[in-house]
Design an enzyme around this catalytic site. Structure first.
Site, mmCIF file in Angstrom:
data_model
loop_
_atom_site.group_PDB
_atom_site.id
_atom_site.type_symbol
_atom_site.label_atom_id
_atom_site.label_comp_id
_atom_site.label_asym_id
_atom_site.label_seq_id
_atom_site.Cartn_x
_atom_site.Cartn_y
_atom_site.Cartn_z
ATOM 1 N N MET A 146 0.911 -1.283 0.118
ATOM 2 C CA MET A 146 -0.069 -0.089 -0.040
ATOM 3 C C MET A 146 0.982 1.064 0.084
ATOM 4 S SD MET A 146 -3.583 0.626 0.857
ATOM 5 C CE MET A 146 -3.858 -0.542 2.177
ATOM 6 N N HIS A 147 1.107 1.425 -1.216
ATOM 7 C CA HIS A 147 2.072 2.837 -1.378
ATOM 8 C C HIS A 147 1.366 4.105 -1.679
ATOM 9 C CE1 HIS A 147 2.059 2.277 -5.797
ATOM 10 N NE2 HIS A 147 2.248 0.974 -5.369
ATOM 11 N N MET A 148 1.735 5.078 -2.143
ATOM 12 C CA MET A 148 0.846 6.220 -2.308
ATOM 13 C C MET A 148 -0.455 6.124 -3.397
ATOM 14 S SD MET A 148 0.145 9.511 -1.548
ATOM 15 C CE MET A 148 1.437 10.373 -0.930
#
Length: 88
Positions: free
Chosen positions: A14-16
């Protein structure tokens, strides 16, 4: 209240970009929506909250919604996670 569990499956976790997709999706619904990881719950409509979960690949996330459109909200977020945020 509706609650579902999902496993983060995309390679980068779950990155940007995935966090933004969750926030944009959650914001479409009137229900209160929380994401819970390792006992920590955050507002799914807050980009900082979602990023604070630091949910890497393989992390178990509980999606919890309470309100008039709770089932639709949970289903939409689970679909994003199950489809690897459409990144792969």
């Amino acid at each position: 209240m509706v609650e579902l569990t999902a496993i983060i499956q995309n390679r980068m976790g779950m990155h940007m970009r995935p966090a933004d997709q969750i926030v944009r999706t959650a914001s479409k619904y009137d229900s209160t929506i929380k994401l819970i990881k390792d006992g920590v719950g955050v507002n799914a409509k807050s980009i900082l909250g979602v990023l604070m979960l630091e949910a890497g690949k393989g992390s178990e996330i509980t999606i919890q919604a309470d309100g008039v459109d709770e089932q639709d909200a949970v289903d939409a977020i689970k679909e994003l996670i199950d489809n690897k945020f459409y990144e792969e």
